[in-house]
Design a protein around this motif. Structure first.
Motif, PDB file in Angstrom:
ATOM      1  N   ARG A  29       0.861  -1.160   0.049  1.00 50.79           N
ATOM      2  CA  ARG A  29      -0.079   0.023   0.082  1.00 50.79           C
ATOM      3  C   ARG A  29       0.925   1.068   0.019  1.00 50.79           C
ATOM      4  O   ARG A  29       0.526   2.348  -0.415  1.00 50.79           O
ATOM      5  N   GLU A  30       1.920   1.212   0.752  1.00 48.90           N
ATOM      6  CA  GLU A  30       2.889   2.357   0.597  1.00 48.90           C
ATOM      7  C   GLU A  30       3.387   2.567  -0.588  1.00 48.90           C
ATOM      8  O   GLU A  30       3.652   3.743  -0.993  1.00 48.90           O
ATOM      9  N   ARG A  31       3.814   1.333  -1.346  1.00 46.45           N
ATOM     10  CA  ARG A  31       4.329   1.720  -2.607  1.00 46.45           C
ATOM     11  C   ARG A  31       3.381   2.433  -3.580  1.00 46.45           C
ATOM     12  O   ARG A  31       3.671   3.106  -4.177  1.00 46.45           O
ATOM     13  N   TRP A  58       3.624   5.827  -5.555  1.00 50.28           N
ATOM     14  CA  TRP A  58       3.635   5.985  -6.826  1.00 50.28           C
ATOM     15  C   TRP A  58       2.443   7.021  -6.983  1.00 50.28           C
ATOM     16  O   TRP A  58       2.937   7.497  -8.207  1.00 50.28           O
ATOM     17  N   MET A  59       1.412   6.895  -6.782  1.00 52.72           N
ATOM     18  CA  MET A  59       0.302   7.667  -7.242  1.00 52.72           C
ATOM     19  C   MET A  59       0.839   9.087  -6.815  1.00 52.72           C
ATOM     20  O   MET A  59       0.190   9.907  -7.633  1.00 52.72           O
ATOM     21  N   GLY A  60       1.638   9.369  -5.836  1.00 50.64           N
ATOM     22  CA  GLY A  60       1.996  10.680  -5.742  1.00 50.64           C
ATOM     23  C   GLY A  60       3.097  11.178  -6.748  1.00 50.64           C
ATOM     24  O   GLY A  60       2.834  12.340  -7.032  1.00 50.64           O
ATOM     25  N   LEU A  97       3.650  14.359 -12.062  1.00 54.69           N
ATOM     26  CA  LEU A  97       3.897  14.283 -13.265  1.00 54.69           C
ATOM     27  C   LEU A  97       2.732  14.843 -14.194  1.00 54.69           C
ATOM     28  O   LEU A  97       2.704  14.859 -15.520  1.00 54.69           O
ATOM     29  N   ASP A  98       1.539  14.683 -13.233  1.00 53.44           N
ATOM     30  CA  ASP A  98       0.160  15.160 -14.078  1.00 53.44           C
ATOM     31  C   ASP A  98      -0.070  14.237 -15.090  1.00 53.44           C
ATOM     32  O   ASP A  98      -0.527  14.443 -16.356  1.00 53.44           O
ATOM     33  N   LEU A  99       0.224  12.961 -14.933  1.00 53.80           N
ATOM     34  CA  LEU A  99      -0.395  12.000 -15.808  1.00 53.80           C
ATOM     35  C   LEU A  99      -1.550  11.368 -15.829  1.00 53.80           C
ATOM     36  O   LEU A  99      -2.081  10.952 -16.800  1.00 53.80           O
TER      37      LEU A  99
END
Length: 282
Positions: free
Chosen positions: A266-268, A272-274, A279-281
């Motif tokens: 979950r931390e990863r 990653w979402m952060g 990057l505004d992906l």
């Protein structure tokens, strides 16, 4: 796992069989629903062996012939045999509903693979590895790349290995990735099998890697390199071989590895979402 006495008998004989006999035995284990309508000739054709090899295997298993083995299956579990025959008949239809049912059956059959003791052992080895290399060839390459990315979301040190482009430069000694560390090679291979696949496994074994092969129901070569060989049915009646069950198996691996260390996974994902937000992906 199927505990039918006939299939238990086949599994107990596997270590004593020749390569050709083992290919037929594993085909029977992975395609039990089709055996009800099969003949010695059709079994030989499906596994690319001679009818003599099929007869020899059945004698080693203690059966006078395929008819006796099917009779034992019917007398022990008549409902299962009837259902298997009905499934095979449905595969002969070209309707969309029949194909959907066949695809669903292939995915449900993964329960046999996931309930093997080797599955849990493989998940533990994968989760505990310091480095994981994933590769695939020909039409399986895309699946391998996607799987490597998805597995890399829930744990670190996962790398897609492009064997033909890099020539295994990642493994050139004295690279830390192959010396004194726990490494896993996960290889995806389906018909027609790539000649590079077996060579890559041979090199990985020489370097002390744990090897996992995810493949279709016809593969027999991989057992020479590892006990972690898992099969997904590909013959479901589609014009081209199906990859639905194999893709589902890959998803189950990602899920199972993540479950071993849920807080870390979950931390990863959060981290990653952060990064993707910066990057505004999405």
């Amino acid at each position: 796992m199927d505990t039918h006495p006939v299939f238990e008998n086949i599994r107990s004989h596997l270590p004593k069989l020749t390569k050709s006999e083992a290919r037929v035995a594993r085909y029977i284990l992975n395609n039990e629903a089709k055996i009800g309508l099969g003949t010695g000739a059709s079994l030989a054709k499906a596994t690319s062996v001679s009818e003599i090899t099929v007869s020899r295997l059945l004698r080693k298993l203690g059966y006078k012939g395929l008819r006796e083995m099917k009779s034992l299956l019917a007398s022990t579990d008549p409902e299962g045999v009837v259902q298997g025959t009905e499934r095979r008949v449905r595969l002969l239809s070209s309707s969309d509903s029949t194909l959907i049912d066949a695809e669903s059956q292939a995915i449900r059959k993964l329960a046999t693979q996931l309930s093997r003791p080797e599955w849990e052992e493989m998940i533990g080895v994968t989760q505990g590895a310091e480095r994981i290399f994933v590769t695939g060839f020909q039409t399986a390459r895309g699946m391998a790349e996607d799987f490597a990315r998805r597995l890399g979301i829930v744990r670190d040190a996962v790398r897609f290995l492009s064997v033909l482009e890099s020539g295994l430069v990642e493994w050139v000694p004295p690279a830390p990735s192959i010396l004194g560390t726990r490494n896993v090679l996960i290889l995806i291979d389906i018909l027609p099998y790539a000649k590079e696949a077996e060579k890559t496994c041979a090199i990985a074994r020489r370097f002390g890697f744990d090897i996992v092969v995810l493949t279709d129901e016809f593969n027999n070569w991989a057992y020479a390199y590892t006990k972690f060989v898992f099969h997904a049915e590909s013959t479901t009646g589609l014009f081209l071989e199906s990859t639905a069950a194999l893709n589902s198996m890959l998803n189950f691996i990602v899920h199972s590895v993540a479950e071993r260390e849920p807080d870390q996974s979950r931390e990863r994902i959060d981290n990653w979402m952060g990064l993707t937000k910066e990057l505004d992906l999405f």
